[in-house]
Design an enzyme around this catalytic site. Structure first.
Site, PDB file in Angstrom:
ATOM      1  N   GLY A  20     -24.095  -8.581 -34.447  1.00 20.95           N
ATOM      2  CA  GLY A  20     -24.004  -8.613 -32.986  1.00 20.95           C
ATOM      3  C   GLY A  20     -24.771  -7.468 -32.355  1.00 20.95           C
ATOM      4  O   GLY A  20     -25.407  -7.619 -31.304  1.00 20.95           O
ATOM      5  N   GLU A 179     -13.247 -14.191 -33.419  1.00 23.45           N
ATOM      6  CA  GLU A 179     -14.532 -13.537 -33.125  1.00 23.45           C
ATOM      7  C   GLU A 179     -15.123 -14.280 -31.940  1.00 23.45           C
ATOM      8  O   GLU A 179     -14.422 -15.062 -31.307  1.00 23.45           O
ATOM      9  CB  GLU A 179     -15.442 -13.521 -34.366  1.00 23.45           C
ATOM     10  CG  GLU A 179     -15.703 -14.881 -34.997  1.00 23.45           C
ATOM     11  CD  GLU A 179     -16.816 -15.656 -34.379  1.00 23.45           C
ATOM     12  OE1 GLU A 179     -17.968 -15.233 -34.545  1.00 23.45           O
ATOM     13  OE2 GLU A 179     -16.566 -16.720 -33.760  1.00 23.45           O
ATOM     14  N   SER A 203     -12.231  -6.135 -38.856  1.00 22.09           N
ATOM     15  CA  SER A 203     -12.272  -4.767 -38.314  1.00 22.09           C
ATOM     16  C   SER A 203     -10.918  -4.348 -37.754  1.00 22.09           C
ATOM     17  O   SER A 203     -10.657  -3.156 -37.605  1.00 22.09           O
ATOM     18  CB  SER A 203     -13.328  -4.659 -37.212  1.00 22.09           C
ATOM     19  OG  SER A 203     -13.031  -5.551 -36.163  1.00 22.09           O
ATOM     20  N   ASP A 204     -10.072  -5.343 -37.426  1.00 26.54           N
ATOM     21  CA  ASP A 204      -8.742  -5.001 -36.932  1.00 26.54           C
ATOM     22  C   ASP A 204      -7.771  -6.141 -37.216  1.00 26.54           C
ATOM     23  O   ASP A 204      -8.179  -7.288 -37.350  1.00 26.54           O
ATOM     24  CB  ASP A 204      -8.770  -4.659 -35.429  1.00 26.54           C
ATOM     25  CG  ASP A 204      -9.552  -5.650 -34.602  1.00 26.54           C
ATOM     26  OD1 ASP A 204     -10.801  -5.633 -34.675  1.00 26.54           O
ATOM     27  OD2 ASP A 204      -8.928  -6.466 -33.920  1.00 26.54           O
TER      28      ASP A 204
END
Ligand code: HPA
Length: 235
Positions: A20, A179, A203-204
């Protein structure tokens, strides 16, 4: 040149890795590729072409969200003869069955988005990865130290929201994570008959708040980047 990419035709490889973030594209070019050329910097969305283990590959950013990846992937497929795009991004886990640092291979992306319907008259709220690249990633992962998990994710237009319940489309398809791009990438590839995959590093974890710190990000993303690059060798 295309509307949003300044590269000349021929400057972009048949396979494009697509993070991204433009700075992540630069990081990959700097650390993993040889003979790197910066081929576009329009809007600071950098595209680089270089050599990985003897094979030409390009890396360039999608920006954030469906509209942005919709534009870049369409122009790459149609103006630069790109055959395969591997999105390499991050996601937030809905399920506590997966953990930060896990790497997901997106088999299906489910979304409330009208993008596929209004752009291409593609019906349905769930799209598959396109071509055999999903399978190639699974095969390549077996030879690397990556415990790749095939899954269905939610592609959402929304990052911040009032209510924290699981969105309906995510519940309908038991999405493991969220996402913001895969659905549009798969829609473009389906319409154009091209190959598209999405790899995501968690990532989380939304229910617990566990998150990869900014310092850990580079190390965290390395297995996913290597998997995408190694798979580009067999395409
Ligand atoms: N939502 C959407 N996209 C994301 C998230 C998230 O929580 N985390 C990483 N990418």
């Amino acid at each position: 040149m295309s509307v949003h990419i300044a590269a000349q035709k021929g400057d972009i490889a048949k396979t494009v890795l697509m993070p991204g973030d433009p700075l992540r594209a630069k990081y990959i070019a700097d650390h993993f590729l040889e003979e790197v050329k910066l081929v576009s910097k329009t809007r600071n969305i950098f595209y680089f072409t270089g050599i990985y283990k003897g094979k030409e590959v390009s890396v360039g950013a999608s920006g954030m969200g469906i509209p942005s990846i919709g534009i870049y992937s369409y122009e790459l497929y149609t103006q630069y003869d790109v055959e395969t795009i591997i999105r390499i991004g991050t996601c937030g886990a809905y399920s506590t069955d997966i953990n930060i640092f896990d790497v997901l291979n997106v088999e299906y992306a489910a979304s409330e988005s009208t993008y596929a319907k209004f752009a291409w008259d593609i019906d349905g709220d769930r799209l598959a990865s396109q071509g055999s690249i999903f399978q190639s990633l699974n095969e390549t992962a077996k030879g690397l130290d990556v415990n790749l998990k095939p899954t269905t994710v939610h592609t959402s237009d929304i990052f911040y929201r009032k209510d924290q319940e699981l969105p309906a489309v995510a519940a309908k398809y038991q999405c493991s994570a969220v996402e913001m791009e895969a659905f549009a990438l798969f829609a473009n590839a389906q319409y154009l008959g091209k190959n598209a995959a999405t790899l995501l590093t968690v990532s989380d974890v939304i229910p617990t708040g566990a998150a990869i710190s900014a310092d850990e990000r580079e190390r965290a993303l390395k297995p996913m980047i290597e998997l995408a690059l190694e798979t580009s060798l067999v395409l």
